[in-house]
Design a protein around this motif. Structure first.
Motif, mmCIF file in Angstrom:
data_model
loop_
_atom_site.group_PDB
_atom_site.id
_atom_site.type_symbol
_atom_site.label_atom_id
_atom_site.label_comp_id
_atom_site.label_asym_id
_atom_site.label_seq_id
_atom_site.Cartn_x
_atom_site.Cartn_y
_atom_site.Cartn_z
ATOM 1 N N GLY A 1 -47.360 1.069 -34.011
ATOM 2 C CA GLY A 1 -48.263 2.060 -34.585
ATOM 3 C C GLY A 1 -49.500 2.266 -33.729
ATOM 4 O O GLY A 1 -49.922 3.398 -33.476
ATOM 5 N N LEU A 2 -50.098 1.170 -33.252
ATOM 6 C CA LEU A 2 -51.269 1.267 -32.380
ATOM 7 C C LEU A 2 -50.913 1.934 -31.056
ATOM 8 O O LEU A 2 -51.676 2.740 -30.524
ATOM 9 C CB LEU A 2 -51.833 -0.128 -32.123
ATOM 10 N N VAL B 1 -57.724 5.858 -26.303
ATOM 11 C CA VAL B 1 -56.564 5.354 -25.566
ATOM 12 C C VAL B 1 -56.782 3.898 -25.194
ATOM 13 O O VAL B 1 -55.902 3.046 -25.394
ATOM 14 C CB VAL B 1 -56.303 6.200 -24.299
ATOM 15 N N VAL B 2 -57.965 3.590 -24.670
ATOM 16 C CA VAL B 2 -58.261 2.227 -24.224
ATOM 17 C C VAL B 2 -58.342 1.266 -25.409
ATOM 18 O O VAL B 2 -57.724 0.190 -25.403
ATOM 19 C CB VAL B 2 -59.579 2.207 -23.418
ATOM 20 N N LEU B 3 -59.100 1.648 -26.446
ATOM 21 C CA LEU B 3 -59.274 0.754 -27.595
ATOM 22 C C LEU B 3 -57.941 0.439 -28.275
ATOM 23 O O LEU B 3 -57.607 -0.726 -28.517
ATOM 24 C CB LEU B 3 -60.249 1.367 -28.601
ATOM 25 N N CYS B 4 -57.171 1.487 -28.593
ATOM 26 C CA CYS B 4 -55.904 1.276 -29.296
ATOM 27 C C CYS B 4 -54.850 0.670 -28.375
ATOM 28 O O CYS B 4 -54.006 -0.107 -28.816
ATOM 29 C CB CYS B 4 -55.399 2.598 -29.877
ATOM 30 N N MET C 1 -55.835 -2.997 -37.792
ATOM 31 C CA MET C 1 -56.123 -1.988 -38.804
ATOM 32 C C MET C 1 -57.433 -1.262 -38.501
ATOM 33 O O MET C 1 -57.536 -0.046 -38.639
ATOM 34 C CB MET C 1 -56.206 -2.643 -40.188
ATOM 35 N N ILE C 2 -58.434 -2.019 -38.051
ATOM 36 C CA ILE C 2 -59.745 -1.415 -37.786
ATOM 37 C C ILE C 2 -59.643 -0.388 -36.669
ATOM 38 O O ILE C 2 -60.116 0.750 -36.800
ATOM 39 C CB ILE C 2 -60.778 -2.508 -37.437
ATOM 40 N N PHE C 3 -59.019 -0.756 -35.558
ATOM 41 C CA PHE C 3 -58.918 0.168 -34.427
ATOM 42 C C PHE C 3 -58.002 1.343 -34.755
ATOM 43 O O PHE C 3 -58.246 2.476 -34.317
ATOM 44 C CB PHE C 3 -58.414 -0.567 -33.191
ATOM 45 N N PHE C 4 -56.961 1.086 -35.534
ATOM 46 C CA PHE C 4 -56.054 2.180 -35.901
ATOM 47 C C PHE C 4 -56.794 3.241 -36.712
ATOM 48 O O PHE C 4 -56.749 4.432 -36.380
ATOM 49 C CB PHE C 4 -54.875 1.639 -36.715
ATOM 50 N N TRP C 5 -57.493 2.816 -37.774
ATOM 51 C CA TRP C 5 -58.155 3.802 -38.630
ATOM 52 C C TRP C 5 -59.358 4.442 -37.938
ATOM 53 O O TRP C 5 -59.688 5.602 -38.217
ATOM 54 C CB TRP C 5 -58.572 3.151 -39.946
#
Length: 248
Positions: A75-76, A223-226, A1-5
């Motif tokens: 989603g991610l 791109v990398v984080l998600c 959730m954190i990386f998505f938002w």
């Protein structure tokens, strides 16, 4: 959730700056205001919420519906794909090129699909898995993850490198901003003062020890984080499935 938002909420900061400074916003002959580009997310949510609900129902009837953590991983992955497409299209823009608004619209479409795979499903999952006496607390934890994502979104938005308008303003003042950023030119005290008055930095932003030189590198951060978060969640799904005791 954190990386998505953190990635999704760039709509209200860095993506709007890019829409303002380095995007051709001609939309069927109408020069769309930069703040209105975000409207497509709301339109797409309304348009696709029911089709997504129908899709999950049909897959459930066939016994092929993915469990909730798998949907969230989708989603991610969609967020990572949306930023990869944008990164590819800004790679050769340079300091004065303009991104076609259709690519931002496509980004919002793909991100809306990701939102529909993750946000309502995550909230529903908390309600299904939380012990009754702790349900309120765990809903709070869920929304705390949202808030943490928004905070990270602000941090990541601040690493946006100089965009077209800033290079144009520097040129009008007779300053080679690109040369200064590339450390080929040492700015004078007067030049630094003039740039500061226009809120133009003389150094490239950095994240996790990596210097961000251009928009391509900026978008690749998301791109990398998600992408990593999506792969991690995919790999944890079998374990989570066992821990969920039949809850999907």
């Amino acid at each position: 959730m954190i990386f998505f938002w953190a990635a999704f909420e760039q709509a209200g900061s860095s993506l709007t700056f890019i829409a303002d400074n380095q995007t051709d916003r001609n939309f069927f002959g109408w020069n769309m205001p930069p703040s209105m580009v975000q409207i497509f997310n709301g339109i797409f949510v309304v348009a696709f919420a029911i089709p997504f609900s129908i899709l999950w129902d049909k897959l459930r009837a066939k016994g092929k519906e993915p469990i909730s953590p798998m949907k969230q991983a989708f989603g991610l992955a969609l967020i990572a794909i949306s930023y990869f497409i944008i990164a590819h299209n800004v790679k050769d823009l340079g300091n004065s090129g303009l991104l076609a608004v259709k690519w931002l619209i496509l980004l919002y479409l793909i991100q809306t699909f990701g939102e529909l795979c993750l946000s309502p499903i995550g909230l529903s999952l908390v309600g299904k898995l939380a012990p009754k006496r702790f349900s309120s607390l765990l809903y709070g934890v869920f929304f705390l993850s949202n808030a943490s994502g928004y905070a990270l979104a602000g941090t990541l938005g601040s690493i946006l490198p100089a965009t077209g308008e800033q290079f144009t303003n520097a040129t009008k003042m007779g300053i080679d901003l690109q040369g200064i950023l590339d450390k080929k030119i040492v700015p004078t005290a007067e030049q630094i003062k003039l740039l500061a008055e226009q809120k133009i930095s003389v150094i490239n932003p950095s994240f996790a020890g990596f210097e961000i030189h251009n928009l391509f590198e900026f978008f690749m951060v998301f791109v990398v984080l998600c992408g990593i978060a999506s792969i991690l969640l995919f790999s944890l799904t079998p374990l989570l499935k066992k821990m969920m005791h039949g809850i999907r």
